[in-house]
Design a protein around this motif. Structure first.
Motif, PDB file in Angstrom:
ATOM      1  N   LEU A 175      29.306  -6.740 -93.558  1.00 50.03           N
ATOM      2  CA  LEU A 175      28.399  -5.409 -93.515  1.00 50.03           C
ATOM      3  C   LEU A 175      27.799  -5.819 -95.454  1.00 50.03           C
ATOM      4  N   GLN A 176      28.516  -5.214 -95.837  1.00 51.42           N
ATOM      5  CA  GLN A 176      28.293  -4.564 -97.386  1.00 51.42           C
ATOM      6  C   GLN A 176      27.262  -6.045 -98.381  1.00 51.42           C
ATOM      7  N   LYS A 177      27.452  -6.846 -97.902  1.00 54.02           N
ATOM      8  CA  LYS A 177      26.393  -8.236 -98.617  1.00 54.02           C
ATOM      9  C   LYS A 177      25.065  -7.896 -97.601  1.00 54.02           C
ATOM     10  N   THR A 178      25.042  -8.064 -96.684  1.00 59.81           N
ATOM     11  CA  THR A 178      23.949  -7.665 -96.015  1.00 59.81           C
ATOM     12  C   THR A 178      23.195  -5.936 -96.329  1.00 59.81           C
TER      13      THR A 178
ATOM     14  N   ARG B  76      20.757  -2.138 -87.426  1.00 56.02           N
ATOM     15  CA  ARG B  76      22.227  -2.585 -86.442  1.00 56.02           C
ATOM     16  C   ARG B  76      22.801  -3.944 -86.400  1.00 56.02           C
ATOM     17  N   ALA B  77      24.186  -3.670 -86.345  1.00 56.37           N
ATOM     18  CA  ALA B  77      24.678  -5.354 -86.311  1.00 56.37           C
ATOM     19  C   ALA B  77      25.879  -5.228 -85.480  1.00 56.37           C
ATOM     20  N   TYR B  78      25.422  -6.116 -84.191  1.00 57.75           N
ATOM     21  CA  TYR B  78      25.923  -6.438 -83.344  1.00 57.75           C
ATOM     22  C   TYR B  78      26.604  -7.183 -83.164  1.00 57.75           C
ATOM     23  N   TYR B  79      28.274  -7.233 -82.077  1.00 57.79           N
ATOM     24  CA  TYR B  79      28.492  -9.038 -81.733  1.00 57.79           C
ATOM     25  C   TYR B  79      29.123  -9.088 -81.045  1.00 57.79           C
ATOM     26  N   TYR B  80      29.114 -10.065 -80.028  1.00 54.94           N
ATOM     27  CA  TYR B  80      29.073 -10.678 -78.698  1.00 54.94           C
ATOM     28  C   TYR B  80      30.436 -11.195 -78.357  1.00 54.94           C
ATOM     29  N   THR B  81      30.807 -10.758 -77.226  1.00 54.42           N
ATOM     30  CA  THR B  81      32.046 -12.003 -77.217  1.00 54.42           C
ATOM     31  C   THR B  81      32.364 -12.033 -75.412  1.00 54.42           C
TER      32      THR B  81
ATOM     33  N   ASN C 207      34.044   0.176 -86.878  1.00 51.85           N
ATOM     34  CA  ASN C 207      33.410  -0.376 -88.502  1.00 51.85           C
ATOM     35  C   ASN C 207      32.593  -0.759 -88.488  1.00 51.85           C
ATOM     36  N   GLY C 208      31.084  -0.242 -87.571  1.00 53.43           N
ATOM     37  CA  GLY C 208      29.762  -1.087 -88.113  1.00 53.43           C
ATOM     38  C   GLY C 208      29.347  -1.648 -87.190  1.00 53.43           C
ATOM     39  N   TYR C 209      29.788  -2.013 -86.274  1.00 52.84           N
ATOM     40  CA  TYR C 209      29.579  -2.660 -85.642  1.00 52.84           C
ATOM     41  C   TYR C 209      29.306  -2.201 -84.100  1.00 52.84           C
ATOM     42  N   GLN C 210      27.851  -3.395 -83.952  1.00 49.80           N
ATOM     43  CA  GLN C 210      27.861  -2.468 -81.626  1.00 49.80           C
ATOM     44  C   GLN C 210      28.206  -3.571 -80.678  1.00 49.80           C
ATOM     45  N   LEU C 211      29.466  -3.662 -80.112  1.00 46.90           N
ATOM     46  CA  LEU C 211      30.118  -4.391 -79.423  1.00 46.90           C
ATOM     47  C   LEU C 211      29.642  -4.775 -78.187  1.00 46.90           C
ATOM     48  N   LYS C 212      29.282  -5.850 -77.379  1.00 49.46           N
ATOM     49  CA  LYS C 212      29.056  -6.528 -76.439  1.00 49.46           C
ATOM     50  C   LYS C 212      30.089  -6.905 -76.039  1.00 49.46           C
ATOM     51  N   THR C 213      30.410  -6.607 -74.816  1.00 46.31           N
ATOM     52  CA  THR C 213      31.346  -7.768 -74.747  1.00 46.31           C
ATOM     53  C   THR C 213      31.398  -7.843 -73.194  1.00 46.31           C
TER      54      THR C 213
ATOM     55  N   GLN D 287      14.171 -19.254 -91.361  1.00 43.26           N
ATOM     56  CA  GLN D 287      14.956 -19.301 -92.506  1.00 43.26           C
ATOM     57  C   GLN D 287      16.456 -19.939 -91.802  1.00 43.26           C
ATOM     58  N   PHE D 288      16.854 -20.827 -92.150  1.00 41.83           N
ATOM     59  CA  PHE D 288      18.595 -20.827 -92.299  1.00 41.83           C
ATOM     60  C   PHE D 288      19.731 -21.387 -93.438  1.00 41.83           C
ATOM     61  N   VAL D 289      19.826 -20.430 -93.157  1.00 42.01           N
ATOM     62  CA  VAL D 289      21.490 -20.124 -94.150  1.00 42.01           C
ATOM     63  C   VAL D 289      22.414 -21.192 -93.548  1.00 42.01           C
ATOM     64  N   ASP D 290      23.447 -22.286 -94.629  1.00 40.50           N
ATOM     65  CA  ASP D 290      24.696 -22.922 -93.788  1.00 40.50           C
ATOM     66  C   ASP D 290      25.975 -21.697 -94.734  1.00 40.50           C
ATOM     67  N   LEU D 291      26.846 -21.556 -93.610  1.00 37.49           N
ATOM     68  CA  LEU D 291      27.657 -20.830 -93.911  1.00 37.49           C
ATOM     69  C   LEU D 291      28.429 -21.123 -95.600  1.00 37.49           C
ATOM     70  N   THR D 292      28.849 -22.477 -95.679  1.00 35.35           N
ATOM     71  CA  THR D 292      29.225 -22.104 -96.337  1.00 35.35           C
ATOM     72  C   THR D 292      29.015 -21.340 -97.812  1.00 35.35           C
ATOM     73  N   ASP D 293      27.716 -21.430 -98.102  1.00 39.85           N
ATOM     74  CA  ASP D 293      27.302 -20.926 -99.003  1.00 39.85           C
ATOM     75  C   ASP D 293      27.440 -19.405 -99.100  1.00 39.85           C
ATOM     76  N   LEU D 294      28.324 -18.546 -97.809  1.00 35.69           N
ATOM     77  CA  LEU D 294      28.307 -17.542 -97.969  1.00 35.69           C
ATOM     78  C   LEU D 294      29.791 -17.293 -98.573  1.00 35.69           C
ATOM     79  N   GLU D 295      30.231 -18.895 -98.027  1.00 41.84           N
ATOM     80  CA  GLU D 295      32.075 -18.566 -98.430  1.00 41.84           C
ATOM     81  C   GLU D 295      32.549 -17.764 -99.095  1.00 41.84           C
ATOM     82  N   ASP D 296      32.470 -17.829-100.480  1.00 40.51           N
ATOM     83  CA  ASP D 296      32.883 -16.941-101.815  1.00 40.51           C
ATOM     84  C   ASP D 296      32.168 -14.884-101.405  1.00 40.51           C
ATOM     85  N   VAL D 297      31.230 -14.632-100.330  1.00 42.29           N
ATOM     86  CA  VAL D 297      31.670 -13.561-100.626  1.00 42.29           C
ATOM     87  C   VAL D 297      31.727 -12.865 -98.870  1.00 42.29           C
ATOM     88  N   ILE D 298      32.071 -13.589 -98.276  1.00 39.42           N
ATOM     89  CA  ILE D 298      32.310 -13.356 -97.142  1.00 39.42           C
ATOM     90  C   ILE D 298      33.427 -13.777 -96.340  1.00 39.42           C
TER      91      ILE D 298
END
Length: 205
Positions: free
Chosen positions: A35-38, A46-51, A74-80, A163-174
């Motif tokens: 969240l801080q990074k974004t 909004r930040a949505y999490y689905y599970t 802590n700032g996420y909207q849950l969709k369960t 745009q495609f972002v590889d998760l490996t490029d974000l590892e240091d920050v998230i």
């Protein structure tokens, strides 16, 4: 992630897919840092999490409950959605669920209110929903990885995304710097870590 600071942006997280992707890369996601990074890059709306989740019947412990509760506060909207219970070939109780439809519908419905969507998934089944979002003038950034064998990010979603972002490029920050608190030892009737990835990876059959 290369986001526009003036864009109205929302995060959509395919929880099971992101869990499996990060685990295959050898780290866990720190959702607070995400969240801080974004927020540092754009106007996060909004930040949505689905599970899908195991139903908490008779006060049975759900391994996802601590994570879901933390996200909700802590700032996420849950969709369960409640997972379906079944017994596998070895006679063990398992759970299976799928929230792809809910996520896809929400993507399309939210698009007119946004300038950019950051979608954490590599699932190519979302290609059509992404196309419909783009038709409404909303940019889509997909986050997954090609750094695993096989790659978690499908060719379909990489081609469709703006745009495609590889998760490996974000590892240091998230990446989580310590062991995540939501994991614990489970008995055979509970959803263990590996079960989350296997049973909640998008299969509903």
């Amino acid at each position: 992630m290369g986001l526009d600071p003036d864009d109205r942006t929302a995060i959509f997280i395919d929880g099971a897919n992101l869990y499996k992707t990060a685990r295959n890369l050898g780290f866990d996601i720190d959702y607070k840092r995400l969240l801080q990074k974004t927020r540092s890059e754009t106007r996060l709306v909004r930040a949505y999490y689905y599970t899908a989740m195991q139903e908490d019947r008779d006060q049975d412990y759900s391994p996802l409950r601590p994570l879901v509760d933390w996200l909700d506060y802590n700032g996420y909207q849950l969709k369960t959605k409640i997972a379906r219970e079944f017994v596998d070939a070895q006679g063990r109780k398992r759970y299976r669920g799928n929230v792809d439809i809910e996520l896809a519908v929400d993507l399309v419905m939210m698009a007119p209110k946004l300038d950019c969507i950051v979608l954490f998934t590599g699932n190519g089944d979302f290609r059509h929903a992404i196309a419909k979002v783009q038709e409404q003038g909303c940019r889509v950034v997909c986050v997954s990885t090609t750094g695993t064998q096989p790659p978690m990010a499908s060719d379909e979603i990489r081609r469709q995304a703006d745009q495609f972002v590889d998760l490996t490029d974000l590892e240091d920050v998230i990446a989580r710097k310590s062991a995540p608190p939501q994991r614990r030892e489970s008995n055979d009737d509970e959803i263990e870590d590996d079960d989350y990835a296997e049973e909640f990876s998008g299969s509903d059959g």
